[in-house]
Design an enzyme around this catalytic site. Structure first.
Site, PDB file in Angstrom:
ATOM      1  N   GLY A 107       0.794  -1.213   0.000  1.00 53.55           N
ATOM      2  CA  GLY A 107       0.000   0.000   0.000  1.00 53.55           C
ATOM      3  C   GLY A 107       0.828   1.265   0.000  1.00 53.55           C
ATOM      4  N   ALA A 108       2.061   1.179  -0.499  1.00 53.56           N
ATOM      5  CA  ALA A 108       2.962   2.328  -0.474  1.00 53.56           C
ATOM      6  C   ALA A 108       3.074   3.023  -1.821  1.00 53.56           C
ATOM      7  CB  ALA A 108       4.354   1.890  -0.012  1.00 53.56           C
ATOM      8  N   GLY A 109       2.503   2.446  -2.877  1.00 56.00           N
ATOM      9  CA  GLY A 109       2.641   3.023  -4.204  1.00 56.00           C
ATOM     10  C   GLY A 109       3.970   2.703  -4.852  1.00 56.00           C
ATOM     11  N   LEU A 110       4.616   1.599  -4.429  1.00 57.05           N
ATOM     12  CA  LEU A 110       5.930   1.210  -4.958  1.00 57.05           C
ATOM     13  C   LEU A 110       5.861  -0.070  -5.783  1.00 57.05           C
ATOM     14  CD1 LEU A 110       8.145   1.997  -1.828  1.00 57.05           C
ATOM     15  CD2 LEU A 110       7.557   3.490  -3.754  1.00 57.05           C
ATOM     16  N   SER A 111       4.666  -0.425  -6.220  1.00 55.10           N
ATOM     17  CA  SER A 111       4.456  -1.539  -7.153  1.00 55.10           C
ATOM     18  C   SER A 111       4.758  -2.901  -6.560  1.00 55.10           C
ATOM     19  CB  SER A 111       5.270  -1.331  -8.437  1.00 55.10           C
ATOM     20  OG  SER A 111       4.851  -0.175  -9.106  1.00 55.10           O
ATOM     21  N   SER A 112       4.390  -3.121  -5.315  1.00 52.46           N
ATOM     22  CA  SER A 112       4.553  -4.459  -4.750  1.00 52.46           C
ATOM     23  C   SER A 112       3.713  -5.478  -5.509  1.00 52.46           C
ATOM     24  CB  SER A 112       4.183  -4.466  -3.266  1.00 52.46           C
ATOM     25  OG  SER A 112       2.837  -4.075  -3.072  1.00 52.46           O
ATOM     26  N   ASP A 156       4.065   0.240 -14.289  1.00 56.91           N
ATOM     27  CA  ASP A 156       4.650  -0.537 -13.198  1.00 56.91           C
ATOM     28  C   ASP A 156       5.292  -1.818 -13.693  1.00 56.91           C
ATOM     29  OD1 ASP A 156       3.573   1.420 -11.617  1.00 56.91           O
ATOM     30  OD2 ASP A 156       2.002   0.179 -10.754  1.00 56.91           O
ATOM     31  N   TYR A 205      -9.203   4.452  -8.156  1.00 52.49           N
ATOM     32  CA  TYR A 205      -8.366   4.396  -9.356  1.00 52.49           C
ATOM     33  C   TYR A 205      -9.238   4.226 -10.600  1.00 52.49           C
ATOM     34  CZ  TYR A 205      -4.782   2.913 -12.670  1.00 52.49           C
ATOM     35  OH  TYR A 205      -3.971   2.817 -13.784  1.00 52.49           O
TER      36      TYR A 205
END
Length: 343
Positions: A107-112, A156, A205
């Site tokens: 949930g950090a916006g780092l494409s996990s 991403d 989104y």
């Protein structure tokens, strides 16, 4: 590259931060992501269970799932969607056991999510002849769109499948061509978590994407990035805001690539900050806490700062001089103790 030993296939795939070019990857724009040292470490092996077993160190959970089970809004969906895709392509067969360790915050916006899908696909394609990064990326996008139900663009997936350490990836999302550009040694992009988590599957989104598509349709263009600011005055107010962000962000992204190539630190930073202000006012995907954090980041000496990813929380990225990075990060965390340095 994935590795294999005794029937166990392993892959490590990084998270990513998007330096600029937000909300334009499905609007035909140029984006500029950069891989991060945080990553998904995944291993896969066939089992005789007749089902998929998925193990997560991060969630401290083990789940067993049918080979054709639909998405369930669960963290395992990203792995299961990739396994189902790989079975349909003939890359693997039967049940699989997948173990995941991750240093990418959820949930950090780092494409996990993209990194998890890409890592699963890379292990599944290990026995095939060379499968290009773009092929993996397009498959990962299809899984997010069709299985997970998130109508994302290609940013991403290409970033985590093809990105190179120490470089930003200038990706033309229309042609899917990309080129790496080295980050100058005296630049440092710091990624920090705001303390506000978010999920893209909650509908916001999808709503923003649909508004962009509606704006493009009303303006008679295939890609909203091709529209002109002079043309948006006749749009509904909400659609006009979305169009204004997309059009101006596309221009900022092109300028940012030129600034990176020219090592123009000040210009790149200003473009990042302008991007944040547009995401706040026109795309309306920032949150008050991150707006305040960005103001503090700039006051502490960052050349530029912005929310990153789709927004609604998660991480922000700041550009600082390399020699000042540690001091700046310490000052930032002192001002906002809930902020966490990621990379």
């Amino acid at each position: 590259m994935p590795t294999a030993a005794a029937g166990i296939y392993r892959a490590t795939v990084p998270g990513r931060v998007n330096l600029i070019g937000e909300w334009i990857d499905f609007n035909g724009g140029l984006v500029l992501p950069m891989p991060l040292p945080v990553a998904i470490d995944l291993q896969r092996q066939a089992n005789n269970l007749g089902q998929d077993r998925i193990i997560s160190e991060q969630f401290e959970e083990v789940g067993d799932f049918g080979l054709e089970d639909p998405a369930a809004g669960h963290w395992s969906d990203y792995v299961r969607g990739a396994l189902q895709y790989a079975r349909a392509k003939g890359w693997i067969s039967g049940g699989q056991t997948v173990s995941i360790a991750s240093s990418i915050p959820v949930g950090a916006g780092l494409s996990s999510s993209a990194a998890t899908i890409v890592a699963t696909l890379k292990t599944a394609a290990s026995d095939m002849k060379h499968v290009a990064p773009l092929t993996i990326a397009l498959a990962a996008q299809a899984i997010e769109n069709d299985y997970i139900g998130v109508p994302c663009g290609i940013l991403d997936q290409v970033a985590v499948a093809a990105g190179e350490p120490g470089a930003a990836l200038a990706l033309d999302t229309r042609t899917r061509q990309y080129q790496s550009h080295n980050i100058p040694d005296d630049w440092r992009f710091l990624v920090l978590h705001s303390g506000v988590s978010r999920a893209l599957s909650d509908g916001r989104y999808k709503t923003r994407r649909e508004e962009c598509m509606a704006a493009a349709d009303n303006l008679g263009v295939d890609y909203l990035c091709d529209a002109r600011l002079d043309d948006i005055s006749g749009l509904d107010a909400s659609l006009a805001r979305r169009a204004r962000h997309v059009i101006t962000e596309a221009d900022r992204s092109r300028q940012a690539v030129d600034a990176l190539i020219a090592s123009d630190f000040a210009l790149f930073g200003q473009l990042m900050t302008d991007s944040h202000l547009s995401l706040q006012a026109d795309m309306q995907v920032s949150v008050p806490r991150i707006d305040e954090i960005v103001r503090v980041a700039l006051a502490l000496g960052a050349a530029g700062a912005r929310i990153t990813g789709a927004g609604f929380g998660g991480c922000f990225v700041a550009l600082v001089e390399s020699k000042q990075a540690a001091q700046w990060a310490d000052a930032m965390v002192r001002r906002h103790p809930d902020v966490k340095l990621i990379a």
